[in-house]
Scaffold this motif. Structure first.
Motif, PDB file in Angstrom:
ATOM      1  N   ASP A 184       0.725  -1.081  -0.034  1.00 43.24           N
ATOM      2  CA  ASP A 184      -0.028   0.085  -0.004  1.00 43.24           C
ATOM      3  C   ASP A 184       0.775   1.302   0.048  1.00 43.24           C
ATOM      4  N   VAL A 185       0.246   2.159  -0.723  1.00 49.62           N
ATOM      5  CA  VAL A 185       1.067   3.612  -1.078  1.00 49.62           C
ATOM      6  C   VAL A 185       0.961   4.364   0.369  1.00 49.62           C
ATOM      7  N   ASP A 186       1.986   4.995   0.849  1.00 47.63           N
ATOM      8  CA  ASP A 186       1.950   5.876   2.103  1.00 47.63           C
ATOM      9  C   ASP A 186       1.901   7.355   1.369  1.00 47.63           C
ATOM     10  N   PRO A 187       1.679   8.443   2.470  1.00 43.18           N
ATOM     11  CA  PRO A 187       1.510   9.627   1.987  1.00 43.18           C
ATOM     12  C   PRO A 187       2.777  10.103   1.156  1.00 43.18           C
ATOM     13  N   VAL A 188       4.132   9.895   1.528  1.00 42.46           N
ATOM     14  CA  VAL A 188       5.279  10.056   0.920  1.00 42.46           C
ATOM     15  C   VAL A 188       4.952   9.440  -0.703  1.00 42.46           C
ATOM     16  N   GLY A 189       4.619   8.145  -0.485  1.00 42.60           N
ATOM     17  CA  GLY A 189       4.633   7.547  -1.859  1.00 42.60           C
ATOM     18  C   GLY A 189       3.582   8.186  -2.991  1.00 42.60           C
ATOM     19  N   LEU A 190       2.576   8.908  -2.432  1.00 44.98           N
ATOM     20  CA  LEU A 190       1.631   9.843  -3.215  1.00 44.98           C
ATOM     21  C   LEU A 190       2.349  10.838  -4.145  1.00 44.98           C
ATOM     22  N   LEU A 191       3.476  11.317  -3.467  1.00 47.95           N
ATOM     23  CA  LEU A 191       4.357  12.145  -4.408  1.00 47.95           C
ATOM     24  C   LEU A 191       4.651  11.487  -5.674  1.00 47.95           C
ATOM     25  N   MET A 192       5.101  10.360  -5.512  1.00 46.33           N
ATOM     26  CA  MET A 192       5.335   9.433  -6.987  1.00 46.33           C
ATOM     27  C   MET A 192       4.182   9.166  -7.894  1.00 46.33           C
ATOM     28  N   VAL A 193       2.982   8.913  -6.998  1.00 48.83           N
ATOM     29  CA  VAL A 193       1.935   8.305  -7.888  1.00 48.83           C
ATOM     30  C   VAL A 193       1.260   9.428  -8.653  1.00 48.83           C
ATOM     31  N   CYS A 194       1.334  10.803  -8.343  1.00 51.58           N
ATOM     32  CA  CYS A 194       1.123  11.857  -9.158  1.00 51.58           C
ATOM     33  C   CYS A 194       1.646  12.003 -10.311  1.00 51.58           C
ATOM     34  N   ASP A 195       2.876  11.324 -10.595  1.00 50.03           N
ATOM     35  CA  ASP A 195       3.664  11.563 -11.704  1.00 50.03           C
ATOM     36  C   ASP A 195       3.836   9.859 -12.571  1.00 50.03           C
ATOM     37  N   ALA A 196       2.743   8.907 -12.095  1.00 51.32           N
ATOM     38  CA  ALA A 196       3.321   7.568 -12.558  1.00 51.32           C
ATOM     39  C   ALA A 196       2.477   7.429 -13.960  1.00 51.32           C
ATOM     40  N   LEU A 197       1.443   7.931 -14.258  1.00 49.72           N
ATOM     41  CA  LEU A 197       0.427   7.573 -15.402  1.00 49.72           C
ATOM     42  C   LEU A 197       1.227   8.116 -16.696  1.00 49.72           C
ATOM     43  N   PRO A 198       1.252   7.437 -17.746  1.00 51.03           N
ATOM     44  CA  PRO A 198       1.968   8.148 -19.023  1.00 51.03           C
ATOM     45  C   PRO A 198       1.218   9.573 -19.272  1.00 51.03           C
ATOM     46  N   PRO A 199       2.215  10.414 -19.904  1.00 48.09           N
ATOM     47  CA  PRO A 199       1.927  11.865 -20.020  1.00 48.09           C
ATOM     48  C   PRO A 199       0.349  11.687 -20.662  1.00 48.09           C
ATOM     49  N   VAL A 200      -0.263  12.820 -20.516  1.00 47.64           N
ATOM     50  CA  VAL A 200      -1.634  12.965 -20.535  1.00 47.64           C
ATOM     51  C   VAL A 200      -1.802  13.286 -22.190  1.00 47.64           C
ATOM     52  N   THR A 201      -0.540  13.955 -22.694  1.00 48.17           N
ATOM     53  CA  THR A 201      -0.666  14.249 -23.905  1.00 48.17           C
ATOM     54  C   THR A 201      -0.821  13.134 -24.875  1.00 48.17           C
ATOM     55  N   PHE A 202      -0.576  11.908 -24.518  1.00 48.56           N
ATOM     56  CA  PHE A 202      -0.876  10.778 -25.361  1.00 48.56           C
ATOM     57  C   PHE A 202      -2.172  10.783 -25.903  1.00 48.56           C
ATOM     58  N   ASP A 203      -2.983  11.507 -25.108  1.00 49.78           N
ATOM     59  CA  ASP A 203      -4.475  11.318 -25.479  1.00 49.78           C
ATOM     60  C   ASP A 203      -4.867  12.381 -26.320  1.00 49.78           C
ATOM     61  N   LEU A 204      -3.927  13.175 -26.560  1.00 48.45           N
ATOM     62  CA  LEU A 204      -4.142  14.123 -27.465  1.00 48.45           C
ATOM     63  C   LEU A 204      -3.258  13.913 -28.980  1.00 48.45           C
ATOM     64  N   GLY A 205      -2.624  12.562 -29.076  1.00 48.57           N
ATOM     65  CA  GLY A 205      -2.137  12.204 -30.138  1.00 48.57           C
ATOM     66  C   GLY A 205      -0.761  12.683 -30.310  1.00 48.57           C
ATOM     67  N   ARG A 206      -0.038  13.277 -29.104  1.00 50.98           N
ATOM     68  CA  ARG A 206       1.206  13.614 -28.952  1.00 50.98           C
ATOM     69  C   ARG A 206       2.042  12.775 -28.077  1.00 50.98           C
ATOM     70  N   PRO A 207       2.473  11.551 -28.528  1.00 50.54           N
ATOM     71  CA  PRO A 207       3.298  10.543 -27.627  1.00 50.54           C
ATOM     72  C   PRO A 207       4.765  10.939 -27.391  1.00 50.54           C
ATOM     73  N   GLY A 208       5.271  10.644 -26.706  1.00 55.20           N
ATOM     74  CA  GLY A 208       6.851  10.790 -26.277  1.00 55.20           C
ATOM     75  C   GLY A 208       6.975  11.377 -24.886  1.00 55.20           C
ATOM     76  N   TRP A 209       8.464  11.387 -24.404  1.00 52.64           N
ATOM     77  CA  TRP A 209       8.810  11.829 -23.238  1.00 52.64           C
ATOM     78  C   TRP A 209       8.394  13.071 -22.966  1.00 52.64           C
ATOM     79  N   ALA A 210       7.839  13.498 -21.690  1.00 52.91           N
ATOM     80  CA  ALA A 210       7.577  14.998 -21.477  1.00 52.91           C
ATOM     81  C   ALA A 210       8.041  15.602 -20.525  1.00 52.91           C
ATOM     82  N   PRO A 211       9.011  16.271 -20.466  1.00 47.94           N
ATOM     83  CA  PRO A 211       9.918  16.500 -19.326  1.00 47.94           C
ATOM     84  C   PRO A 211       9.069  17.590 -18.477  1.00 47.94           C
ATOM     85  N   THR A 212       9.242  17.298 -16.982  1.00 47.84           N
ATOM     86  CA  THR A 212       8.598  18.109 -16.085  1.00 47.84           C
ATOM     87  C   THR A 212       9.414  19.219 -15.849  1.00 47.84           C
ATOM     88  N   LEU A 213       8.668  20.462 -15.867  1.00 48.12           N
ATOM     89  CA  LEU A 213       9.361  21.570 -15.472  1.00 48.12           C
ATOM     90  C   LEU A 213       9.208  22.039 -13.827  1.00 48.12           C
TER      91      LEU A 213
END
Length: 268
Positions: A184-213
């Protein structure tokens, strides 16, 4: 018994708010280390710096350069520690180069009021058995993004058209989520979960790595055991960048984390 997450985010204390880490290659995407994992490592160091206030409440991180697997250092500085919260600055660096600079507010979620008043609604996800396992991703994709093997994700079928060349164009990806080893994920682990799914731009037809600023996470409660529901959305792509808004709901249908990040649009 230590979980994979505990092992991969383990720290050594060197004194004066300094910690050593070894960034695991299993958290990479195209050679760079996943930003949520990095924030989790930083989050653990901050928790150790203020042990009486072990939980992140608000964390804002700026990503200055791409991290690589291997040794890293986290430096922390307690700016203020009051009765219920502490404010801490932290930096993660490698070979003399700063990768992340963060400012965080920490407290003890277990000692805070348990009142909930919200108009937010949890994501409407189909039952687990009707969702698409991330393990069905092609072997080539899994080689490029071994971070996928860290999770057990079951995607809403309405959000995976991009995997077949037919993105919905709505800018929305959501899934059931848990760690691959079942812990089970703890509160610190939630920091990771918020960036775990593929970039949402995939659903816009724009695949690829999306570097976080920049990534800001608000942790609202200790998650209950069981599957999490994670939803990512974007409404605006402009100037070569996009925002990604995330919500994480636990098995009791409680909103336990929210985040917004600004990322660079994938180049394909």
């Amino acid at each position: 018994m230590a979980t994979e997450w505990d092992t991969h985010t383990a720290l050594t204390t060197t004194g004066d708010g300094l910690f050593g880490a070894d960034l695991d290659p299993g958290w990479t995407v195209g050679g760079g280390v996943n930003g949520g994992y990095l924030l989790g490592v930083v989050g653990k160091a901050i928790a150790e710096a203020v042990p009486a206030k072990p939980h992140p409440l608000a964390v804002s991180a700026h990503y200055l350069s791409a991290a690589r697997p291997g040794p890293a250092q986290v430096s922390t500085r307690v700016l203020r520690e009051g009765g219920s919260v502490a404010t801490v600055s932290a930096e993660l660096g490698q070979a003399g180069t700063t990768r992340i600079s963060a400012l965080a507010t920490y407290g003890d979620l277990c000692s805070m009021p348990d009142d909930v008043a919200t108009t937010a609604e949890p994501p409407a996800l189909p039952p687990l058995e009707e969702c698409v396992p991330g393990s069905l991703a092609p072997e080539e994709t899994r080689r490029v993004a071994p971070v996928m093997d860290r999770f057990d994700m079951r995607f809403d079928p309405a959000c995976v058209g991009w995997t077949m060349g037919a993105p919905s164009g709505r800018g929305h990806i959501q899934a059931w989520f848990r760690m691959a080893d079942g812990h089970d994920v703890d509160p610190v682990g939630l920091l990771m979960v918020c960036d775990a799914l593929p970039p949402v731009t995939f659903d816009l037809g724009r695949p690829g790595w999306a570097p976080t600023l920049e990534l800001t996470v608000h942790v609202r409660a200790v998650p209950a055991p069981g599957w999490l529901r994670v939803s990512h959305r974007t409404r605006n792509v402009a100037g070569g960048m996009f925002e990604e808004d995330c919500e994480v709901w636990d098995s009791t249908r409680r909103l336990v984390a929210q985040s917004r990040q600004l990322a660079i649009q994938p180049r394909g």
